[in-house]
Scaffold this motif. Sequence first.
Motif, PDB file in Angstrom:
ATOM      1  N   LEU A   1      54.314  38.341  39.557  1.00  0.00           N
ATOM      2  CA  LEU A   1      55.024  37.330  38.775  1.00  0.00           C
ATOM      3  C   LEU A   1      56.420  37.084  39.330  1.00  0.00           C
ATOM      4  CD1 LEU A   1      54.062  38.290  35.091  1.00  0.00           C
ATOM      5  CD2 LEU A   1      53.149  36.424  36.476  1.00  0.00           C
ATOM      6  N   LEU A   2      57.106  38.137  39.714  1.00  0.00           N
ATOM      7  CA  LEU A   2      58.450  37.985  40.299  1.00  0.00           C
ATOM      8  C   LEU A   2      58.380  37.322  41.662  1.00  0.00           C
ATOM      9  CD1 LEU A   2      60.023  41.414  39.302  1.00  0.00           C
ATOM     10  CD2 LEU A   2      60.328  39.186  38.193  1.00  0.00           C
ATOM     11  N   GLU A   3      57.332  37.627  42.407  1.00  0.00           N
ATOM     12  CA  GLU A   3      57.141  37.014  43.718  1.00  0.00           C
ATOM     13  C   GLU A   3      56.972  35.495  43.571  1.00  0.00           C
ATOM     14  OE1 GLU A   3      53.958  38.928  45.724  1.00  0.00           O
ATOM     15  OE2 GLU A   3      54.424  38.085  47.681  1.00  0.00           O
ATOM     16  N   VAL A   4      56.234  35.098  42.547  1.00  0.00           N
ATOM     17  CA  VAL A   4      56.015  33.681  42.285  1.00  0.00           C
ATOM     18  C   VAL A   4      57.323  33.004  41.874  1.00  0.00           C
ATOM     19  CG1 VAL A   4      54.911  32.065  40.675  1.00  0.00           C
ATOM     20  CG2 VAL A   4      53.585  33.930  41.686  1.00  0.00           C
ATOM     21  N   LEU A   5      58.120  33.695  41.089  1.00  0.00           N
ATOM     22  CA  LEU A   5      59.366  33.119  40.578  1.00  0.00           C
ATOM     23  C   LEU A   5      60.462  33.056  41.653  1.00  0.00           C
ATOM     24  CD1 LEU A   5      61.063  32.146  38.111  1.00  0.00           C
ATOM     25  CD2 LEU A   5      61.687  34.553  37.770  1.00  0.00           C
ATOM     26  N   CYS A   6      60.563  34.112  42.430  1.00  0.00           N
ATOM     27  CA  CYS A   6      61.695  34.228  43.365  1.00  0.00           C
ATOM     28  C   CYS A   6      61.357  33.820  44.789  1.00  0.00           C
ATOM     29  CB  CYS A   6      62.218  35.673  43.369  1.00  0.00           C
ATOM     30  SG  CYS A   6      62.745  36.255  41.746  1.00  0.00           S
ATOM     31  N   ALA A   7      60.062  33.647  45.080  1.00  0.00           N
ATOM     32  CA  ALA A   7      59.630  33.227  46.427  1.00  0.00           C
ATOM     33  C   ALA A   7      60.162  34.157  47.514  1.00  0.00           C
ATOM     34  CB  ALA A   7      60.046  31.786  46.689  1.00  0.00           C
ATOM     35  N   ARG A   8      59.955  35.455  47.314  1.00  0.00           N
ATOM     36  CA  ARG A   8      60.311  36.442  48.330  1.00  0.00           C
ATOM     37  C   ARG A   8      59.317  37.596  48.249  1.00  0.00           C
ATOM     38  NH1 ARG A   8      64.476  41.108  47.279  1.00  0.00           N
ATOM     39  NH2 ARG A   8      62.648  42.117  48.211  1.00  0.00           N
ATOM     40  N   PRO A   9      59.137  38.356  49.338  1.00  0.00           N
ATOM     41  CA  PRO A   9      58.138  39.425  49.347  1.00  0.00           C
ATOM     42  C   PRO A   9      58.499  40.578  48.414  1.00  0.00           C
ATOM     43  CG  PRO A   9      59.440  39.473  51.346  1.00  0.00           C
ATOM     44  CD  PRO A   9      59.809  38.217  50.628  1.00  0.00           C
ATOM     45  N   ALA A  10      57.473  41.375  48.091  1.00  0.00           N
ATOM     46  CA  ALA A  10      57.679  42.519  47.198  1.00  0.00           C
ATOM     47  C   ALA A  10      58.610  43.545  47.828  1.00  0.00           C
ATOM     48  CB  ALA A  10      56.336  43.163  46.852  1.00  0.00           C
ATOM     49  N   ILE A  11      58.536  43.703  49.139  1.00  0.00           N
ATOM     50  CA  ILE A  11      59.423  44.616  49.870  1.00  0.00           C
ATOM     51  C   ILE A  11      59.975  43.880  51.080  1.00  0.00           C
ATOM     52  CG2 ILE A  11      59.531  46.699  51.284  1.00  0.00           C
ATOM     53  CD1 ILE A  11      59.361  47.383  48.405  1.00  0.00           C
ATOM     54  N   ASN A  12      61.279  43.922  51.242  1.00  0.00           N
ATOM     55  CA  ASN A  12      61.921  43.346  52.423  1.00  0.00           C
ATOM     56  C   ASN A  12      62.853  44.402  53.006  1.00  0.00           C
ATOM     57  OD1 ASN A  12      63.300  41.921  54.406  1.00  0.00           O
ATOM     58  ND2 ASN A  12      63.551  40.086  53.140  1.00  0.00           N
ATOM     59  N   PRO A  13      62.389  45.144  54.039  1.00  0.00           N
ATOM     60  CA  PRO A  13      63.183  46.253  54.594  1.00  0.00           C
ATOM     61  C   PRO A  13      64.449  45.810  55.309  1.00  0.00           C
ATOM     62  CG  PRO A  13      61.245  45.843  55.934  1.00  0.00           C
ATOM     63  CD  PRO A  13      61.105  44.967  54.737  1.00  0.00           C
ATOM     64  N   LEU A  14      64.582  44.522  55.568  1.00  0.00           N
ATOM     65  CA  LEU A  14      65.770  44.025  56.251  1.00  0.00           C
ATOM     66  C   LEU A  14      66.952  43.866  55.309  1.00  0.00           C
ATOM     67  CD1 LEU A  14      64.095  41.296  58.527  1.00  0.00           C
ATOM     68  CD2 LEU A  14      64.583  43.697  59.056  1.00  0.00           C
ATOM     69  N   LEU A  15      66.679  43.929  54.001  1.00  0.00           N
ATOM     70  CA  LEU A  15      67.749  43.795  53.017  1.00  0.00           C
ATOM     71  C   LEU A  15      68.342  45.153  52.685  1.00  0.00           C
ATOM     72  CD1 LEU A  15      66.096  41.208  50.594  1.00  0.00           C
ATOM     73  CD2 LEU A  15      67.793  40.763  52.381  1.00  0.00           C
ATOM     74  N   SER A  16      69.446  45.160  51.942  1.00  0.00           N
ATOM     75  CA  SER A  16      70.072  46.417  51.530  1.00  0.00           C
ATOM     76  C   SER A  16      69.126  47.189  50.614  1.00  0.00           C
ATOM     77  CB  SER A  16      71.375  46.132  50.784  1.00  0.00           C
ATOM     78  OG  SER A  16      71.119  45.435  49.563  1.00  0.00           O
ATOM     79  N   ARG A  17      69.432  48.457  50.416  1.00  0.00           N
ATOM     80  CA  ARG A  17      68.587  49.313  49.598  1.00  0.00           C
ATOM     81  C   ARG A  17      68.453  48.758  48.182  1.00  0.00           C
ATOM     82  NH1 ARG A  17      69.324  55.873  48.714  1.00  0.00           N
ATOM     83  NH2 ARG A  17      67.518  56.136  47.336  1.00  0.00           N
ATOM     84  N   GLU A  18      69.526  48.170  47.639  1.00  0.00           N
ATOM     85  CA  GLU A  18      69.506  47.650  46.277  1.00  0.00           C
ATOM     86  C   GLU A  18      68.640  46.400  46.163  1.00  0.00           C
ATOM     87  OE1 GLU A  18      72.810  50.216  46.993  1.00  0.00           O
ATOM     88  OE2 GLU A  18      72.268  48.331  47.971  1.00  0.00           O
ATOM     89  N   GLN A  19      68.455  45.700  47.278  1.00  0.00           N
ATOM     90  CA  GLN A  19      67.710  44.444  47.237  1.00  0.00           C
ATOM     91  C   GLN A  19      66.326  44.543  47.851  1.00  0.00           C
ATOM     92  OE1 GLN A  19      70.289  41.728  49.333  1.00  0.00           O
ATOM     93  NE2 GLN A  19      71.533  41.289  47.524  1.00  0.00           N
ATOM     94  N   ALA A  20      66.012  45.639  48.516  1.00  0.00           N
ATOM     95  CA  ALA A  20      64.758  45.734  49.256  1.00  0.00           C
ATOM     96  C   ALA A  20      63.540  45.607  48.355  1.00  0.00           C
ATOM     97  CB  ALA A  20      64.707  47.059  50.028  1.00  0.00           C
ATOM     98  N   SER A  21      63.582  46.255  47.203  1.00  0.00           N
ATOM     99  CA  SER A  21      62.454  46.202  46.274  1.00  0.00           C
ATOM    100  C   SER A  21      62.635  45.037  45.320  1.00  0.00           C
ATOM    101  CB  SER A  21      62.346  47.509  45.478  1.00  0.00           C
ATOM    102  OG  SER A  21      61.433  47.354  44.399  1.00  0.00           O
ATOM    103  N   LEU A  22      61.711  44.097  45.348  1.00  0.00           N
ATOM    104  CA  LEU A  22      61.794  42.917  44.481  1.00  0.00           C
ATOM    105  C   LEU A  22      61.803  43.313  43.009  1.00  0.00           C
ATOM    106  CD1 LEU A  22      61.659  39.875  43.871  1.00  0.00           C
ATOM    107  CD2 LEU A  22      59.175  40.005  44.190  1.00  0.00           C
ATOM    108  N   ALA A  23      60.948  44.256  42.619  1.00  0.00           N
ATOM    109  CA  ALA A  23      60.843  44.638  41.213  1.00  0.00           C
ATOM    110  C   ALA A  23      62.169  45.197  40.694  1.00  0.00           C
ATOM    111  CB  ALA A  23      59.719  45.658  41.029  1.00  0.00           C
ATOM    112  N   GLU A  24      62.765  46.142  41.428  1.00  0.00           N
ATOM    113  CA  GLU A  24      64.017  46.750  40.982  1.00  0.00           C
ATOM    114  C   GLU A  24      65.156  45.737  40.971  1.00  0.00           C
ATOM    115  OE1 GLU A  24      64.856  50.169  43.303  1.00  0.00           O
ATOM    116  OE2 GLU A  24      62.962  51.190  42.818  1.00  0.00           O
TER     117      GLU A  24
END
Length: 839
Positions: free
Chosen positions: A688-711
Amino acid sequence: MAKLQGHRNLRLPLLLLLLQFSFLQPLSYTYTLPDKYFINCGSETDETVDTRKFLQDKSPASFSLHTPGYNSLKDDNNQIQPPLYQTAIIFRSHSSYEFHIVATGTHLVRLHFYPFSSKNFHLSTAVFNVSVTGFSLLTNFSVVPNTNTTLPVIKEYLLSINSGAFAIYFTPYPENSIAFVNAIEVFHIPENFTTNESPHVTPLGGYKTYKGLLSQVLETIYRINVGGSDLLPDVDNLRRSWIPDDRYLSTPEAAQNHTTFSGRLTYHDDLGQYIAPDNVYMTAKKLNLNRKFINITWKFEVKLGVRHLVRMHFCDIVSNSTNNLVFYAYINSYSGQKIDLSAVTGRQLAAPYYLDFVVDSDKSKYMYISVGMVNDSDNYLNAVYRQAILNGLEIMEMSNISSNFTLKSDSKNVALIVGSVAGGVALIFTLIIGLLLALKCRKPKPIETVTWSPLPGNEGSSYGRTSEETTNATLIPNMNLGLKIPLSEIQFATNNFDKKLLVGEGGFGKVYKGVLRNNMKVAVKRSEPGSGQGFPEFQTEIMVLSKIRHRHLVSLIGYCDERSEMILVYEYMEKGTLRDHLYKSKLPSLSWKLRLEICIGSARGLHYLHTGSAGGIIHRDVKSTNILLDEKYIAKVADFGLSKLGPSLDQSHISTGVKGTFGYLDPDYFRYQQLTDKSDVYSFGVLLLEVLCARPAINPLLSREQASLAEWAMQWHKNGLLEQIIDPSLVGKINAKSLRKYGETAEKCLSDFGVDRPSMGDVLWDLEYALQLQVTAVHREPHEDSATGVVSELHLPNFQRIPTFSLSIEKDELPTRIDELLETTASQVFSQVTTDEGR
């Protein structure tokens, strides 16, 4: 305080399908009360309530009290409650009331409990069992007042009683406790008020006939006066109470009360006046057409694992002439039964009519009852049909009994029972031998065909726990195929696996677009030696998809295992994966309404998986690449290689090694390796968050706080700033209330512990509501994209079961997949899997 609810089971006229169940059969009797017992327990005086005279325990009547000792208790401090609840009888040991029964047939039994206190006894501390001969009614029962206005608890049952002595037993449990009762009613009800057969709706949405209702105890759970007010027993010929429906409405604004009827009702026979009182049929809820709703839904909490009898009451008090009212009635996520009130009532207005359904539990603690308008596909396009109503509703729990209730346990009866049991065992043994011999010689029975009609979904505003029709597949023209497809046919379809037809590649192998000889487009997944996914997943995929069929699950056309090949053939999904349309793609952005419809379709598919069979099926790998879209953007759940059968009724989870996709994994499952259907719910929350935010569930290129879409997203949501991180293409296009509901739904799905998450059925309801908030608040252009109400044109081959396969395969020691850590661009539009996600 217990809910005073209505329980009644009657034959179900299923319109033209089952005329033998029609309540319009003529009856030639005038109802009297051959058996009637009303007891004012613990009292030294008789008490009249409406027309019922409740006698004191010591009255010389044809009932008797059997007990080693009892206490009569009077509440002198409470003058608020009626006199019936100011006295009680108290038992310290096993005791019973025994009644002499003259008339064979269905009787109504009511037990009244009010937990007042005196100097020596506090009835709220009583814990006890209540039973009748051969069956338990209440176990470890207690009535604990929670407010100063606690109302009496009334337990009501319908049961078949043979003539003779009938006993109700009260047993304190544990032994140092007490049992009590304030009043008892036992009386015979009209013949044919209940019948032995009724249409039966299964968890798969199938329809068949249920036989044996008269061998059930039916306990009243809900008795609802839809569109009206409280009805007290004095207006009901069977002295039942009815309560309003408003508190149970899922979307109150979808319904309007209709209470303007002032004429006379037309009953077909004497029985009609006992089915429900006039007041029930003289009020109704109807669709609020001004708000463009297409169905009304009520939500009721029920026990898990319990079969129910549902009775729906209808009476056309909204039409000005006959032949104006045709609509559907729905139960849970099952498709509906069309109702033409003029046809079933002999072209009469204001003619009461009722339907009975036996409904199996679908693993949800809620039951949803709906009425809705007919589909455009039904050719009922005239405006006179654009309405749906409900006048009354009853829901009853069903409990099987060991035998019909009989009499005293004297030596003759004991001998008769022992002889009957011995004879029954011999008969059962003989039947088993005969059955085994018959099965040995019998050909496999084809899978049951479901005949219910689909839920209307036009206008994009169908608020309801809806599930499309489950159907048997039809044979592919010009090809004599079952589930197993010859390799030569697959080679023909793919031009011998032409590289030009390669549309994807994943963990299982390569995916090709193909065309069968009948011009059906298919997707062909072909494994390769050494692929990360082997025979167990291949086997599981076949077993799961060969047993289920749903509009929102990708259909398996067939498989091939010739010459060491492992090939799966699916329906072709023209628009590819959901992820293709969310990010890292040049495809046009999806509107918010269409995204909601895709999420709703996916939720329907998962809800069907979880509830469509005993124990259900857990997908275990829900993610955006496993949600596929057809040419009309209908969403379908795919990739069942990791699926597991759900736990049995006596289990809370399955213990299994962790599998799935990193970023979507349920933390509860990851910690304890205990898999439940709530693990899918968690993964769906990430989706659901992936659909809303249009970004992958995990993005290792982002900071630790942003890497996990759910958190990351949940932190924004908790700060009330979810609108700050949505897909830029959606900015200014989402109704604030719709976004708030959507965010709350995702948050509930992502609860850390599975027990705190909703079921997929509840998630579906929330998403439907979010869609309703959006479509009623946002102006829709005529050309706006919509997947609602679209009927699939796909024709599928007939399926055959594969007896050598089993879903109990358990080789779960492979490590968790982390192939989502690095995102790659999906290839062109294809059917089953994307490059880095395929099996």
